[in-house]
Design a protein around this motif. Structure first.
Motif, PDB file in Angstrom:
ATOM      1  N   PRO A 108       3.245  -8.426 -22.152  1.00 17.39           N
ATOM      2  CA  PRO A 108       3.600  -8.007 -20.993  1.00 17.39           C
ATOM      3  C   PRO A 108       2.356  -9.235 -20.866  1.00 17.39           C
ATOM      4  O   PRO A 108       2.077 -10.571 -19.767  1.00 17.39           O
ATOM      5  CB  PRO A 108       3.725  -7.210 -19.852  1.00 17.39           C
ATOM      6  N   ALA A 109       1.268  -9.568 -21.253  1.00 16.59           N
ATOM      7  CA  ALA A 109       0.221 -11.154 -21.419  1.00 16.59           C
ATOM      8  C   ALA A 109       1.409 -12.248 -20.978  1.00 16.59           C
ATOM      9  O   ALA A 109       0.260 -13.406 -20.678  1.00 16.59           O
ATOM     10  CB  ALA A 109      -0.908 -10.459 -22.268  1.00 16.59           C
ATOM     11  N   GLU A 110       1.975 -12.039 -21.769  1.00 21.06           N
ATOM     12  CA  GLU A 110       2.801 -13.153 -21.882  1.00 21.06           C
ATOM     13  C   GLU A 110       3.123 -13.589 -20.161  1.00 21.06           C
ATOM     14  O   GLU A 110       3.438 -15.462 -20.822  1.00 21.06           O
ATOM     15  CB  GLU A 110       3.833 -13.651 -22.975  1.00 21.06           C
ATOM     16  N   LEU A 111       3.494 -13.032 -19.955  1.00 12.61           N
ATOM     17  CA  LEU A 111       3.407 -13.487 -18.563  1.00 12.61           C
ATOM     18  C   LEU A 111       2.776 -14.395 -17.650  1.00 12.61           C
ATOM     19  O   LEU A 111       3.075 -15.624 -16.577  1.00 12.61           O
ATOM     20  CB  LEU A 111       4.024 -11.890 -17.277  1.00 12.61           C
ATOM     21  N   ASP A 112       1.488 -14.104 -18.192  1.00 19.37           N
ATOM     22  CA  ASP A 112       0.602 -15.200 -17.374  1.00 19.37           C
ATOM     23  C   ASP A 112       0.479 -16.670 -17.912  1.00 19.37           C
ATOM     24  O   ASP A 112      -0.016 -17.833 -17.118  1.00 19.37           O
ATOM     25  CB  ASP A 112      -0.670 -14.557 -18.697  1.00 19.37           C
TER      26      ASP A 112
END
Length: 126
Positions: A108-112
């Motif tokens: 989910p950190a890819e959303l950043d």
């Protein structure tokens, strides 16, 4: 002027992401569908296929062009919008209501790394 929704994330390749827990709902922006013209076919992966951020996961075909769909997140496809198989024009009618795939995100950190609405407006010059 294209419709750009607040609360979504956008990729530079014109896909949008709506986050629902650990699921990323992915579609193409209103700007992208307008640029494509009348969409005649949506090529989608199968359920359980893995997708990677920045990699192709399918394509849109229109009377004017074909365009690769680039995954804004990595993970496993948990659902595809089967309605688009018989009615690809739904993407033209409602780009934000006609999602293409749902992905269980592996990171989910890819959303950043994605754009917010203001950043996407700047990208497309609106």
């Amino acid at each position: 002027m294209s419709k750009i929704l607040e609360g979504l994330k956008y990729s530079e390749s014109h896909e949008w992401v709506k986050v629902e827990g650990n699921i990323a709902v992915v579609g193409v922006s209103d700007f992208a569908q307008k640029e494509m013209g009348d969409i005649t076919y949506v090529d989608m992966p199968a359920v359980d296929d893995e997708v990677s951020q920045g990699e192709e996961f399918g394509a849109l075909e229109s009377v004017k062009a074909s365009s690769d769909l680039i995954s804004p997140v990595s993970g496993v496809v948990v659902e595809v919008n089967e309605a688009l198989e018989d009615a690809p024009e739904k993407v033209n009618e409602d780009a934000y209501g006609s999602w293409i795939i749902k992905v269980e995100m592996s990171d989910p950190a890819e959303l950043d790394s994605l754009l917010d609405a203001a950043g996407y407006k700047a990208l497309i010059g609106e």
